[in-house]
Design an enzyme around this catalytic site. Structure first.
Site, PDB file in Angstrom:
ATOM      1  N   GLN A  86      -9.758  -3.560  -3.604  1.00 39.55           N
ATOM      2  CA  GLN A  86     -11.014  -3.423  -3.499  1.00 39.55           C
ATOM      3  C   GLN A  86     -12.219  -3.241  -4.942  1.00 39.55           C
ATOM      4  OE1 GLN A  86     -12.390  -1.925  -0.345  1.00 39.55           O
ATOM      5  NE2 GLN A  86     -13.859  -2.763  -1.480  1.00 39.55           N
TER       6      GLN A  86
ATOM      7  N   HIS B 152      -7.255   0.993  -6.603  1.00 38.37           N
ATOM      8  CA  HIS B 152      -7.170  -0.430  -5.384  1.00 38.37           C
ATOM      9  C   HIS B 152      -7.327  -0.761  -6.225  1.00 38.37           C
ATOM     10  CE1 HIS B 152      -7.353  -1.506  -1.559  1.00 38.37           C
ATOM     11  NE2 HIS B 152      -8.460  -0.566  -0.537  1.00 38.37           N
TER      12      HIS B 152
ATOM     13  N   CYS C 203     -16.433   1.791  -0.107  1.00 38.28           N
ATOM     14  CA  CYS C 203     -15.283   0.392  -0.135  1.00 38.28           C
ATOM     15  C   CYS C 203     -14.931   0.461   1.816  1.00 38.28           C
ATOM     16  CB  CYS C 203     -14.139   0.902  -0.455  1.00 38.28           C
ATOM     17  SG  CYS C 203     -13.413   3.142  -0.147  1.00 38.28           S
TER      18      CYS C 203
ATOM     19  N   ARG D 145       0.912  -1.164   0.110  1.00 39.00           N
ATOM     20  CA  ARG D 145       0.485  -0.051  -0.239  1.00 39.00           C
ATOM     21  C   ARG D 145       1.091   1.306   0.249  1.00 39.00           C
ATOM     22  NH1 ARG D 145      -5.461   1.269   2.999  1.00 39.00           N
ATOM     23  NH2 ARG D 145      -5.928  -0.228   1.880  1.00 39.00           N
TER      24      ARG D 145
ATOM     25  N   ASP E  21     -17.365   7.262  -1.843  1.00 36.28           N
ATOM     26  CA  ASP E  21     -15.876   7.547  -1.149  1.00 36.28           C
ATOM     27  C   ASP E  21     -16.474   8.375  -0.324  1.00 36.28           C
ATOM     28  OD1 ASP E  21     -13.557   5.864   0.216  1.00 36.28           O
ATOM     29  OD2 ASP E  21     -12.599   6.332  -1.993  1.00 36.28           O
TER      30      ASP E  21
ATOM     31  N   ARG F 272     -13.196  -8.888   0.623  1.00 39.40           N
ATOM     32  CA  ARG F 272     -12.420  -8.573   0.783  1.00 39.40           C
ATOM     33  C   ARG F 272     -11.317  -9.664   0.973  1.00 39.40           C
ATOM     34  NH1 ARG F 272     -10.492  -3.289   1.296  1.00 39.40           N
ATOM     35  NH2 ARG F 272      -8.190  -4.067   0.127  1.00 39.40           N
TER      36      ARG F 272
HETATM   37  N1   CP Z   1     -11.549  -0.413   2.006  1.00 44.48           N
HETATM   38  C1   CP Z   1     -10.034  -0.303   2.355  1.00 44.48           C
HETATM   39  O1   CP Z   1      -9.074  -0.751   1.810  1.00 44.48           O
HETATM   40  O2   CP Z   1      -9.870  -0.159   4.066  1.00 44.48           O
HETATM   41  P1   CP Z   1      -8.863  -0.156   4.503  1.00 44.48           P
HETATM   42  O3   CP Z   1      -7.380   0.847   4.198  1.00 44.48           O
HETATM   43  O4   CP Z   1      -8.560  -0.073   5.964  1.00 44.48           O
HETATM   44  O5   CP Z   1      -7.357  -1.340   4.365  1.00 44.48           O
HETATM   45  N1  NVA Z   2      -9.600   6.998  -1.878  1.00 49.38           N
HETATM   46  C1  NVA Z   2      -9.828   6.223  -0.142  1.00 49.38           C
HETATM   47  C2  NVA Z   2     -10.063   4.526   0.118  1.00 49.38           C
HETATM   48  C3  NVA Z   2      -9.073   3.986   1.387  1.00 49.38           C
HETATM   49  C4  NVA Z   2      -9.239   2.408   1.034  1.00 49.38           C
HETATM   50  C5  NVA Z   2      -7.970   6.240   0.098  1.00 49.38           C
HETATM   51  O1  NVA Z   2      -7.214   6.391  -0.740  1.00 49.38           O
HETATM   52  O2  NVA Z   2      -7.783   6.879   0.758  1.00 49.38           O
END
Ligand code: CP
Ligand code: NVA
Length: 307
Positions: free
Chosen positions: A134, A131, A266, A104, A226, A294
């Site tokens: 997701q 993502h 998400c 990430r 989101d 997930r």
């Molecule tokens: N939706 C998602 O990726 O959640 P987290 O940021 O908690 O991993």
């Molecule tokens: N768009 C959000 C998604 C979090 C899972 C971010 O990048 O923070």
């Protein structure tokens, strides 16, 4: 040759469908037998996190355990990707210890560089561009609810961010019409839009970008939203809070969609901002099955990288 899972844009519709089919199978196996076969026995997933996470961290960890493998959490402080050490060096060192990397990151280029330098599979666990894990969990959730993806109308309301990009990718690859309503200045990137249009030319779906959320949800089978401010954009929070309120997914907006519409997010949700409690906890919401998917979708992604 080793495989990676960096973006839904990189996979064929057939490959995406087979990941979904496998996810359904693995989910059913665990539900009926109480466990999965140890397909990933002895394999260890190294999880690099430059940002916080609940779902990604726990669902990947549990997916590996259920499949007979293990996972290692590497926090931002430990790795310092591109700061303490170059991405290329991190990739080559880690590849000698673990069997798969999930990362990430802030910059999408970092996950591309990890994939380039590691001679083991690399999974994108969220970047500033997309993502994809997701997206696969979302596709699985939609498939379970409607028994199909083809021909559905999916409407995303809000910021044209990483989650919107992965949603666009799978809709345009797997045959769902995609509409996005976002405020001026918060559109999908040109790159994402061009990718979506290229895939749509093959699948025959429509892709629409508009400003009006009410127009966007007409006939929608799925409403998706989101956060207005993604991780890494925190200094824009106050500015965004002024721009986005017309894009809130509330009961009035949901009532303008098709009667069987499902509402997706998400998570994490900012209740009272992009979504109201009434909708998040209401009869159309699939927020928690979606979050749980997930784990099921990622089991299939993990297994697919070794096939
Ligand atoms: N939706 C998602 O990726 O959640 P987290 O940021 O908690 O991993
Ligand atoms: N768009 C959000 C998604 C979090 C899972 C971010 O990048 O923070």
């Amino acid at each position: 040759m080793k495989k990676d899972f960096i973006s839904i844009a990189d996979s064929t519709p057939e490959a995406l469908q087979s990941i979904l089919d496998l996810a359904v199978e693995l989910k059913k196996e665990r539900r009926e037998k109480g466990e999965n076969k140890p397909i990933l026995k002895g394999k260890v997933l190294g999880m690099i996190f430059q940002k916080p996470s609940l779902r990604t961290r726990v669902s990947f960890d549990m997916a590996m355990r259920h499949l007979g493998g293990d996972a290692l959490y590497l926090s931002p402080n430990e790795i310092g990707l591109g700061q303490r050490e170059s991405v290329a060096d991190v990739a080559r060192v880690l590849a000698g210890y673990v069997d798969i990397i999930m990362a990430r990151v802030f910059a999408h280029q970092h996950v591309l560089d990890l994939a380039k330098w590691a001679d083991i599979p690399v999974i994108n666990g969220l970047s500033d561009y997309d993502h994809p894990c997701q997206g696969m969990a979302d596709a699985l959730t939609i498939f379970e609810k409607f028994n199909r993806i083809k021909g559905l109308n999916v409407s995303y309301i809000g910021d044209g961010n990483n989650v919107a990009v992965s949603l666009l990718h799978f809709c345009s690859k797997l045959g769902a019409n995609f509409t996005i309503a976002s405020p001026e200045g918060y559109d999908l990137s040109e790159k994402a839009l061009n990718e979506g249009k290229t895939f749509a030319a093959k699948s025959g779906v429509s892709i629409r970008m508009m400003r009006d959320p009410h127009e966007a949800v007409k006939g929608a089978d799925v409403i998706y939203t989101d956060t207005w401010t993604s991780m890494g954009q925190e200094e824009e929070t106050e500015k965004r809070k002024k721009v986005f309120p017309p894009y809130q997914v509330n009961a009035k907006l949901v009532a303008e969609a098709s009667p069987n519409v499902i509402v997706m997010h998400c998570l994490p949700a900012h209740r009272g901002q992009e979504i109201t409690d009434e909708v998040a906890d209401g009869p159309h919401s699939v927020l928690f099955p979606q979050a749980h998917n997930r784990m099921h979708a990622q089991k299939a992604i993990l297994v697919s990288l070794f096939r």
